[in-house]
Design a protein around this motif. Structure first.
Motif, PDB file in Angstrom:
ATOM      1  N   ILE A   1       0.857  -1.184   0.000  1.00  0.00           N
ATOM      2  CA  ILE A   1       0.000   0.000   0.000  1.00  0.00           C
ATOM      3  C   ILE A   1       0.891   1.231   0.000  1.00  0.00           C
ATOM      4  CG2 ILE A   1      -1.943   1.151   1.113  1.00  0.00           C
ATOM      5  CD1 ILE A   1      -2.523  -1.747   0.323  1.00  0.00           C
ATOM      6  N   TYR A   2       0.530   2.208  -0.840  1.00  0.00           N
ATOM      7  CA  TYR A   2       1.305   3.459  -0.875  1.00  0.00           C
ATOM      8  C   TYR A   2       0.327   4.622  -0.854  1.00  0.00           C
ATOM      9  CZ  TYR A   2       4.886   6.859  -2.151  1.00  0.00           C
ATOM     10  OH  TYR A   2       5.752   7.929  -2.151  1.00  0.00           O
ATOM     11  N   VAL A   3       0.572   5.556   0.070  1.00  0.00           N
ATOM     12  CA  VAL A   3      -0.298   6.722   0.234  1.00  0.00           C
ATOM     13  C   VAL A   3       0.562   7.971   0.166  1.00  0.00           C
ATOM     14  CG1 VAL A   3      -2.054   7.853   1.656  1.00  0.00           C
ATOM     15  CG2 VAL A   3      -1.785   5.363   1.774  1.00  0.00           C
ATOM     16  N   THR A   4       0.236   8.877  -0.743  1.00  0.00           N
ATOM     17  CA  THR A   4       0.959  10.138  -0.823  1.00  0.00           C
ATOM     18  C   THR A   4      -0.025  11.267  -1.072  1.00  0.00           C
ATOM     19  OG1 THR A   4       2.832  11.304  -1.859  1.00  0.00           O
ATOM     20  CG2 THR A   4       1.415  10.021  -3.307  1.00  0.00           C
ATOM     21  N   ALA A   5       0.327  12.448  -0.604  1.00  0.00           N
ATOM     22  CA  ALA A   5      -0.581  13.596  -0.703  1.00  0.00           C
ATOM     23  C   ALA A   5       0.217  14.861  -0.956  1.00  0.00           C
ATOM     24  CB  ALA A   5      -1.395  13.741   0.585  1.00  0.00           C
ATOM     25  N   ASP A   6      -0.465  15.848  -1.527  1.00  0.00           N
ATOM     26  CA  ASP A   6       0.130  17.169  -1.648  1.00  0.00           C
ATOM     27  C   ASP A   6       0.471  17.687  -0.253  1.00  0.00           C
ATOM     28  OD1 ASP A   6       1.027  19.478  -2.865  1.00  0.00           O
ATOM     29  OD2 ASP A   6      -0.937  20.423  -2.869  1.00  0.00           O
ATOM     30  N   ASP A   7       1.526  18.474  -0.181  1.00  0.00           N
ATOM     31  CA  ASP A   7       2.036  18.914   1.119  1.00  0.00           C
ATOM     32  C   ASP A   7       1.253  20.122   1.642  1.00  0.00           C
ATOM     33  OD1 ASP A   7       3.562  19.180   3.366  1.00  0.00           O
ATOM     34  OD2 ASP A   7       5.299  20.057   2.358  1.00  0.00           O
ATOM     35  N   GLU A   8      -0.035  19.913   1.873  1.00  0.00           N
ATOM     36  CA  GLU A   8      -0.899  20.924   2.473  1.00  0.00           C
ATOM     37  C   GLU A   8      -1.752  20.257   3.544  1.00  0.00           C
ATOM     38  OE1 GLU A   8      -3.173  23.271  -0.214  1.00  0.00           O
ATOM     39  OE2 GLU A   8      -1.465  23.749  -1.504  1.00  0.00           O
ATOM     40  N   GLU A   9      -2.242  21.060   4.477  1.00  0.00           N
ATOM     41  CA  GLU A   9      -2.991  20.493   5.596  1.00  0.00           C
ATOM     42  C   GLU A   9      -4.182  19.691   5.122  1.00  0.00           C
ATOM     43  OE1 GLU A   9      -6.133  20.222   8.628  1.00  0.00           O
ATOM     44  OE2 GLU A   9      -6.199  21.258   6.694  1.00  0.00           O
ATOM     45  N   ARG A  10      -4.997  20.246   4.191  1.00  0.00           N
ATOM     46  CA  ARG A  10      -6.237  19.571   3.826  1.00  0.00           C
ATOM     47  C   ARG A  10      -6.003  18.281   3.050  1.00  0.00           C
ATOM     48  NH1 ARG A  10      -6.312  24.403   0.878  1.00  0.00           N
ATOM     49  NH2 ARG A  10      -6.306  24.283  -1.406  1.00  0.00           N
ATOM     50  N   THR A  11      -4.903  18.226   2.285  1.00  0.00           N
ATOM     51  CA  THR A  11      -4.635  17.008   1.540  1.00  0.00           C
ATOM     52  C   THR A  11      -3.985  15.942   2.421  1.00  0.00           C
ATOM     53  OG1 THR A  11      -2.724  18.264   0.709  1.00  0.00           O
ATOM     54  CG2 THR A  11      -4.571  17.943  -0.787  1.00  0.00           C
ATOM     55  N   LEU A  12      -3.051  16.355   3.256  1.00  0.00           N
ATOM     56  CA  LEU A  12      -2.430  15.388   4.158  1.00  0.00           C
ATOM     57  C   LEU A  12      -3.433  14.799   5.135  1.00  0.00           C
ATOM     58  CD1 LEU A  12       0.931  17.243   4.892  1.00  0.00           C
ATOM     59  CD2 LEU A  12       0.687  15.038   3.729  1.00  0.00           C
ATOM     60  N   GLU A  13      -4.301  15.632   5.705  1.00  0.00           N
ATOM     61  CA  GLU A  13      -5.303  15.123   6.642  1.00  0.00           C
ATOM     62  C   GLU A  13      -6.342  14.263   5.931  1.00  0.00           C
ATOM     63  OE1 GLU A  13      -5.569  15.243  10.099  1.00  0.00           O
ATOM     64  OE2 GLU A  13      -3.455  15.709   9.696  1.00  0.00           O
ATOM     65  N   SER A  14      -6.646  14.603   4.686  1.00  0.00           N
ATOM     66  CA  SER A  14      -7.567  13.762   3.915  1.00  0.00           C
ATOM     67  C   SER A  14      -6.955  12.393   3.668  1.00  0.00           C
ATOM     68  CB  SER A  14      -7.898  14.434   2.580  1.00  0.00           C
ATOM     69  OG  SER A  14      -8.651  15.611   2.764  1.00  0.00           O
ATOM     70  N   ALA A  15      -5.656  12.368   3.347  1.00  0.00           N
ATOM     71  CA  ALA A  15      -4.972  11.094   3.138  1.00  0.00           C
ATOM     72  C   ALA A  15      -4.971  10.266   4.420  1.00  0.00           C
ATOM     73  CB  ALA A  15      -3.549  11.343   2.655  1.00  0.00           C
ATOM     74  N   ARG A  16      -4.775  10.929   5.544  1.00  0.00           N
ATOM     75  CA  ARG A  16      -4.795  10.199   6.818  1.00  0.00           C
ATOM     76  C   ARG A  16      -6.191   9.660   7.102  1.00  0.00           C
ATOM     77  NH1 ARG A  16      -1.311  14.954   8.449  1.00  0.00           N
ATOM     78  NH2 ARG A  16       0.815  14.137   8.307  1.00  0.00           N
ATOM     79  N   GLY A  17      -7.224  10.428   6.744  1.00  0.00           N
ATOM     80  CA  GLY A  17      -8.585   9.934   6.907  1.00  0.00           C
ATOM     81  C   GLY A  17      -8.844   8.711   6.047  1.00  0.00           C
TER      82      GLY A  17
ATOM     83  N   VAL B   1      -3.502  11.799  -3.161  1.00  0.00           N
ATOM     84  CA  VAL B   1      -4.502  12.739  -2.659  1.00  0.00           C
ATOM     85  C   VAL B   1      -4.071  14.167  -2.982  1.00  0.00           C
ATOM     86  CG1 VAL B   1      -5.875  13.453  -0.680  1.00  0.00           C
ATOM     87  CG2 VAL B   1      -5.019  11.103  -0.814  1.00  0.00           C
ATOM     88  N   GLY B   2      -4.824  14.792  -3.867  1.00  0.00           N
ATOM     89  CA  GLY B   2      -4.512  16.141  -4.291  1.00  0.00           C
ATOM     90  C   GLY B   2      -5.736  17.028  -4.314  1.00  0.00           C
ATOM     91  N   HIS B   3      -5.951  17.672  -5.448  1.00  0.00           N
ATOM     92  CA  HIS B   3      -6.981  18.710  -5.554  1.00  0.00           C
ATOM     93  C   HIS B   3      -7.870  18.447  -6.763  1.00  0.00           C
ATOM     94  CE1 HIS B   3      -4.663  21.126  -2.612  1.00  0.00           C
ATOM     95  NE2 HIS B   3      -3.618  20.600  -3.227  1.00  0.00           N
ATOM     96  N   ASP B   4      -8.983  19.178  -6.839  1.00  0.00           N
ATOM     97  CA  ASP B   4      -9.848  19.049  -8.009  1.00  0.00           C
ATOM     98  C   ASP B   4      -9.093  19.396  -9.279  1.00  0.00           C
ATOM     99  OD1 ASP B   4      -9.685  21.704  -7.199  1.00  0.00           O
ATOM    100  OD2 ASP B   4     -11.788  22.165  -7.575  1.00  0.00           O
ATOM    101  N   THR B   5      -8.165  20.349  -9.198  1.00  0.00           N
ATOM    102  CA  THR B   5      -7.408  20.736 -10.381  1.00  0.00           C
ATOM    103  C   THR B   5      -6.554  19.591 -10.917  1.00  0.00           C
ATOM    104  OG1 THR B   5      -5.700  21.656  -8.926  1.00  0.00           O
ATOM    105  CG2 THR B   5      -7.334  23.193  -9.807  1.00  0.00           C
ATOM    106  N   ASN B   6      -6.062  18.724 -10.042  1.00  0.00           N
ATOM    107  CA  ASN B   6      -5.282  17.577 -10.503  1.00  0.00           C
ATOM    108  C   ASN B   6      -6.147  16.613 -11.307  1.00  0.00           C
ATOM    109  OD1 ASN B   6      -3.856  17.909  -7.342  1.00  0.00           O
ATOM    110  ND2 ASN B   6      -2.653  18.212  -9.195  1.00  0.00           N
ATOM    111  N   ILE B   7      -7.361  16.368 -10.837  1.00  0.00           N
ATOM    112  CA  ILE B   7      -8.273  15.483 -11.562  1.00  0.00           C
ATOM    113  C   ILE B   7      -8.723  16.134 -12.864  1.00  0.00           C
ATOM    114  CG2 ILE B   7     -10.512  14.323 -11.467  1.00  0.00           C
ATOM    115  CD1 ILE B   7     -10.130  14.077  -8.437  1.00  0.00           C
ATOM    116  N   GLU B   8      -9.070  17.420 -12.796  1.00  0.00           N
ATOM    117  CA  GLU B   8      -9.586  18.112 -13.979  1.00  0.00           C
ATOM    118  C   GLU B   8      -8.536  18.212 -15.081  1.00  0.00           C
ATOM    119  OE1 GLU B   8     -10.747  21.585 -11.960  1.00  0.00           O
ATOM    120  OE2 GLU B   8     -12.714  20.821 -11.386  1.00  0.00           O
ATOM    121  N   THR B   9      -7.304  18.546 -14.717  1.00  0.00           N
ATOM    122  CA  THR B   9      -6.282  18.689 -15.752  1.00  0.00           C
ATOM    123  C   THR B   9      -5.872  17.338 -16.326  1.00  0.00           C
ATOM    124  OG1 THR B   9      -4.578  18.807 -14.013  1.00  0.00           O
ATOM    125  CG2 THR B   9      -5.378  20.894 -14.932  1.00  0.00           C
TER     126      THR B   9
END
Length: 440
Positions: free
Chosen positions: A111-127, A331-339
């Protein structure tokens, strides 16, 4: 509730009713065809507070905007709870598919979990990790903000004037070379947004209600190469209204009382209609191919390499994680999915949501499968998201009460098979072609 997108003089009205790939409350067992080898989940973070500072947007509205329990742009406790629910659903879904055991701690090497280095993305990944591997320790890696290892952030400090000019031209070339067309094409919904902001019927706001307030249609319209960190600068009433629609959405899915959601001036149906402003702006600003390639080219290349690594079980340059990984959360942002979706021309619809939604907690999922008869590796894509009501009500998720799920066709790659399977070698070639600067 029916959500729709306006573009130009056309209006597309969409009602999607449990057809291919959409799961409502019916059982949502994972498809058994093909030997599932690996899964990559590109997820948006969970419900956050608006990014504007408190009071900064009050000049547009007849009342102050509601207060939030966290700092601007931070994940809320409710948002993390919803991400944990999604993590639990992924575990149940892929245990049912035979990829993972249903219970017990998982092999951390798989299992590998990585997130953008921001509070909302890191905490979302932890969730997500908490729900996916409950009471077990999964590491959450923070992605670099710049450099070749940056998955979610975009550094255009080395972009040339030619790059920025091309991006501006690509957007202007979609809208008749006139930035004012963005507002004109969405005039009806912009009038509806204005009435919600000022608490009056469309076209009937009095001078007293508008005195000292900024009006949407008075905002400047321009599209030009960026002179800052980005590629392009877009100013438009549509851009401003897109932010407000997103904020109303966040108020609703956070579970605020309806009297606080757009100050009580909105219904769930009207919210769905106004969210078209957000999806229309995202279509232009994120999905325009030249822009999408600049933002998502690296991410697409690395996802392709990761799928190759999953098929070959040996290191591949640029791959995320290590050989042997079976499941990956990015775990990133809507912009990552959209682009990324714009780059690959991928589209989806879910019931009662705008075209190509990228709601909080929603994800674009890539499955690597191996055909039993031929040993051919294929890629299968789908989009998954909790509904607005599931988010608002914190509805528990399981295989009988699933988030909505839509199979996604990958143009130039997918076949007319269930799940629109795409041969892995063709997927890799497609990514190589659309990310090559020589093809644009």
């Amino acid at each position: 509730m029916v959500m729709f997108r306006h573009w130009g003089a056309r209006a597309l009205y969409v009602v999607v009713i449990a057809a291919f790939g959409v799961f409502g409350n019916a059982a949502a067992s994972a498809p058994a065809d093909g030997d599932l080898q690996m899964v990559i989940v590109l997820s948006r973070h969970g419900v956050r507070s608006p990014t504007a500072k408190p009071g900064a947007l009050d000049v547009y509205s007849f009342k102050p905007w509601p207060k939030w329990p966290v700092d601007p742009g931070y994940l809320t406790p409710h948002g993390k709870q919803l991400m944990t629910m999604m993590g639990g659903w992924y575990r149940a879904y892929y245990a049912d598919a035979g990829l993972l055991p249903a219970n017990g701690c998982l092999n951390s090497a798989s299992i590998y979990v990585t997130a953008d280095d921001e509070e909302r993305t890191l905490e979302s990944a932890r969730g997500l990790a908490d729900g996916f591997d409950t009471h077990c320790a999964l590491d959450v890696h923070a992605s670099m903000k710049s450099g070749p290892d940056a998955l979610f952030s975009h550094d255009f400090s080395n972009a040339s004037d030619a790059d920025r000019n091309l991006a501006a031209a690509a957007v202007l070339g979609r809208i008749g070379n006139d930035s004012a067309h963005l507002a004109a094409a969405n005039a009806g919904l912009l009038a509806d947004m204005q009435s919600v902001l000022l608490g009056c019927a469309p076209g009937s706001c009095t001078a007293a209600q508008t005195t000292g307030k900024k009006m949407l249609m008075d905002q400047n319209s321009s599209i030009a190469p960026s002179n800052a960190d980005g590629l392009i600068s877009i100013k438009s009433p549509l851009h401003v209204a897109s932010t407000f629609a997103e904020n109303f959405f966040l108020e609703y899915v956070e579970g605020m009382p309806m009297s606080d959601v757009a100050w009580g001036n909105i219904t769930p149906t009207k919210l769905g209609q106004l969210l078209t402003l957000h999806s229309s702006y995202s279509d232009i600003s994120e999905r325009t191919p030249v822009v999408a390639r600049a933002y998502a080219g690296n991410l697409a290349t690395r996802i392709a390499a990761t799928l190759q690594q999953g098929a070959g079980s040996k290191p591949v340059a640029g791959a995320i994680g290590k050989p042997g990984t079976k499941f990956m959360f990015l775990v990133g942002h809507d912009t990552n999915i959209e682009t990324l979706a714009g780059l690959l021309d991928m589209h989806w619809m879910l019931s009662e949501q705008p075209v190509d939604p990228t709601f909080t907690g929603g994800a674009l999922v890539f499955e690597l499968r191996r055909a039993a008869m031929t040993n051919e590796y294929t890629v299968r894509a789908f989009y998954v998201s909790q509904s607005l009501e599931q988010m608002r009500q914190s509805t528990p998720l399981d295989l009988q009460h699933s988030p909505e799920k839509a199979a996604v066709f990958i143009p130039g790659c997918s076949q007319s098979t269930p799940g629109y399977d795409c041969p892995l070698d063709r997927f890799v070639s497609l990514v190589s072609r659309v990310t090559s600067t020589s093809t644009h």
